[in-house]
Motif scaffolding. Structure first.
Motif, short mmCIF file in Angstrom:
data_model
loop_
_atom_site.label_atom_id
_atom_site.label_comp_id
_atom_site.label_asym_id
_atom_site.label_seq_id
_atom_site.Cartn_x
_atom_site.Cartn_y
_atom_site.Cartn_z
N ILE A 44 0.87 -1.17 0.00
CA ILE A 44 0.00 0.00 0.00
C ILE A 44 0.91 1.22 0.00
O ILE A 44 1.74 1.39 0.90
N ARG A 46 1.40 5.15 0.31
CA ARG A 46 0.71 6.28 0.93
C ARG A 46 1.39 7.56 0.49
O ARG A 46 2.61 7.69 0.58
N PHE B 380 -10.71 -2.74 -0.76
CA PHE B 380 -9.45 -2.09 -0.42
C PHE B 380 -9.56 -1.34 0.89
O PHE B 380 -10.60 -0.78 1.24
N SER B 381 -8.47 -1.36 1.62
CA SER B 381 -8.39 -0.57 2.84
C SER B 381 -6.97 -0.03 2.93
O SER B 381 -6.03 -0.61 2.41
N ASP B 382 -6.85 1.08 3.63
CA ASP B 382 -5.54 1.69 3.81
C ASP B 382 -4.68 0.87 4.78
O ASP B 382 -3.49 1.03 4.85
N SER B 383 -5.35 -0.04 5.50
CA SER B 383 -4.63 -0.78 6.54
C SER B 383 -4.19 -2.16 6.03
O SER B 383 -5.01 -2.94 5.53
N VAL B 384 -2.90 -2.41 6.16
CA VAL B 384 -2.35 -3.68 5.71
C VAL B 384 -3.00 -4.84 6.46
O VAL B 384 -3.33 -5.87 5.89
N VAL B 387 -6.51 -5.61 5.09
CA VAL B 387 -6.47 -6.33 3.82
C VAL B 387 -6.02 -7.77 4.07
O VAL B 387 -6.57 -8.72 3.53
N GLY B 388 -5.02 -7.91 4.96
CA GLY B 388 -4.53 -9.24 5.31
C GLY B 388 -5.63 -10.09 5.93
O GLY B 388 -5.75 -11.28 5.65
N GLU B 391 -7.90 -11.34 3.29
CA GLU B 391 -7.23 -12.42 2.57
C GLU B 391 -7.40 -13.72 3.36
O GLU B 391 -7.73 -14.77 2.82
N LEU B 410 -4.01 -11.30 -3.73
CA LEU B 410 -4.79 -10.17 -4.23
C LEU B 410 -3.94 -9.46 -5.27
O LEU B 410 -2.80 -9.09 -5.00
#
Lengths: 146, 433
Positions: A44, A46, B380-384, B387-388, B391, B410
């Protein structure tokens, strides 16, 4: 009182970031800061840019998946210990920091931190109360002008 | 030189085999017509009555049966014996949508186990052997089939089931297993693990019976060399009974089909026309001795060739080649049947678009299933970690559906290869056939 960060989904494979940079370049998007969070499969990106809404449109047009994320931006003195002070404040007030990254601008003796907080509102309240200078998106955009 | 479990059957004359088949086929057709409404309807639709079936020569007059029929008739629609006479159920990989449930009377279990016993004896098994079964037990037919066969032979049977490689190897060393039964990919993995640990001298294996998935001749050589054994292929499918529908003899040039129980035909998958001996086509089975779940002209979707050439082992039953492919889109991964449509169902249920690609590969002789899913703005999200977590959730749902672990990747939107506008759904890198 938030800044508009652009978050972009990228696959974790060679050439992905350069493609993104090309798209931004072709559209004259000026970047102030970039941070990359990566996992084995994906990343991601930023970004802090001069015009987040234009950037979002450009990325959508180019087929990227992205979002505008509200983050906090603070201006702190560019000297040892200043980051520590801010982080102590957050910690003492039980505020969880999800991620952070830093950049400087042309303004002398100042550094900027981007903070992604679990609870933005509460963080704003604490920072304000303790005299930490929060800057909003229009302030950030102004940083691109001088 | 060769070993037989039921020599009078396995080496019977062709005339004798034919006589058995004629008699048993006529009886089975009559019985399913009388007892199973589903068959009666299929036969009526084709304008066939039991009186039209006088011998194997008339087999082609009967309608085909497909997996779709099994699904339509699920669960009891094709059961030809009273339920109080049925004693066992087995099923394919526990998946929804395409589930196959097979029923067995005690007689059916006996004949299935006899078939497995023939395979074990052909691989050199006797009462003095220790048969190590690490096929899965439970609904899957692999474990119960070989387990039952081993009992019939009178071998000491180790019902290990799958997994826990350390324990498998320890038992193998401590108890002196002589015949290993599992999927070829697990055999290859075990072989590697045994060699890595320097335990090759501690094992007493002499033979392996490996089936439930496709494997190449190179893989056979690899397993044989690493373990110092002879590796035998075995074939079967739950619909027809389970493993042991056919098995390899010492010649290792194809699998003898147990023709006293199952009549094999090869058809053109496109037209349904019966093809002559030696031609490549889809394998079709008719079970002629089963009480609970006899299937008439069941299309296996496996592509292979039959050969009536005389075999040096003395067995007279027809031989089939290893399956050379499928006439549908089913994949066999780690011995488990996987349909792309199952994966699609999971994705749609979880809110993903049906834009996916399945990549199957084989690393260190073990199958790997990857599902590429195109990222969407909604997901989608800004946070890993978020998203993980998504998954992970998808991995869990796929495991529940397929029964095996799939890696989820993904990927960027529109990144999945499309040829002529049509997405390529499956990439099988294993070169199995």
């Amino acid at each position: 009182m938030t800044a508009k960060q652009i978050s972009v989904f990228l696959e974790n494979k060679p050439g992905q970031l350069v493609e993104l940079a090309k798209t931004l370049n072709q559209n004259n998007i000026d970047m102030r800061a970039l941070s990359l969070a990566d996992t084995k499969d994906f990343g991601i990106v930023r970004l802090i840019v001069d015009d987040p809404y234009k950037t979002a449109c450009v990325l959508k047009e180019a087929g990227y998946i992205s979002s505008i994320t509200p983050v906090l931006a603070i201006e702190i003195p560019d000297e040892p210990g200043s980051l520590m002070q801010v982080l102590s404040l957050l910690g003492e007030n039980g505020l969880n920091l999800e991620y952070t990254y830093a950049f400087t601008a042309r303004k002398k003796d100042c550094a900027y931190m981007i903070l992604r907080m679990a609870d933005n509102d509460k963080a704003v309240e604490v920072l304000n109360k303790n005299g930490v200078r929060l800057i909003c998106q229009s302030d950030l955009s102004a940083l691109f002008e001088d | 030189m060769s070993n037989y479990y039921q020599p009078e059957i396995e080496c019977a004359s062709r005339e004798q085999i034919r006589a058995w088949q004629d008699e048993r086929l006529v009886k089975t057709v009559r019985r399913v017509y009388d007892n199973v409404a589903y068959y009666r309807r299929l036969m009526e639709e084709k304008g066939v009555t039991p009186d039209d079936i006088k011998s194997v020569d008339d087999l082609h007059k009967l309608p085909f049966l497909t997996k779709d029929d099994l699904r339509d008739a699920y669960p009891y629609g094709l059961v030809a014996a009273p339920l109080h006479d049925c004693v066992r159920i087995q099923s394919t990989s526990g998946t929804t949508g395409r589930r196959v449930v097979a029923f067995y009377t005690q007689h059916d279990l006996d004949l299935w186990e006899d078939c497995c016993a023939r395979a074990i004896v052909a691989a050199g098994g006797t009462k003095d052997d220790v048969v190590h079964v690490c096929y899965g037990y439970g609904l899957f037919t692999g474990g119960p089939g070989l387990n039952g066969g081993s009992h019939k032979v009178g071998s000491l049977t180790l019902p290990m089931s799958s997994g826990n490689t350390d324990r498998q190897i320890q038992f193998m060393c401590d108890l002196g297993s002589t015949i290993l039964c599992c999927t070829p990919s697990y055999a290859a993995y075990l072989a590697e693990s045994i060699c890595e640990r320097g335990l090759r001298d501690k094992i007493k294996l002499k033979a392996g019976i490996f089936g439930a998935e496709a494997w190449s001749e190179e893989m056979r050589q690899d397993i044989q060399n690493k373990l110092g054994i002879k590796a035998y292929d075995i074939y079967g499918l739950t619909e027809i009974s389970g493993p042991g529908v056919s098995f390899e003899c010492g010649e290792q040039t194809g699998m003898h089909i147990n023709e006293d129980h199952f009549i094999a035909e090869i058809i053109d998958p496109a037209t349904g026309e019966v093809l002559p001996d030696g031609e490549k086509g889809e394998l079709v089975f008719t079970s002629i001795t089963k009480e609970a779940f006899p299937l008439l002209r069941y299309r296996t979707r496996d592509i292979c060739v039959l050969s009536h050439e005389k075999c040096s082992c003395g067995r007279t039953h027809v031989k089939m080649t290893k399956p050379m492919g499928r006439s549908d889109d089913m994949l066999i991964v780690k011995g488990v049947n996987v349909f792309p449509s199952q994966i699609e169902t999971v994705l749609l249920n979880k809110g993903y678009p049906a834009n996916y690609q399945i990549v199957v590969s084989r690393e260190n002789n073990s199958d790997k299933l990857e599902v590429m899913v195109e990222m969407t703005p909604e997901m989608f999200s800004d946070s890993v970690s978020e998203v993980g977590a998504r998954e992970k959730e998808l991995v869990g749902a796929l495991k529940a559906m397929l029964g095996i672990y799939a890696i989820v990747k993904l990927v960027a939107p529109k990144s999945i290869t499309r040829s002529e506008g049509k997405a390529v759904r499956v990439i099988d890198k294993r070169n199995l056939y």
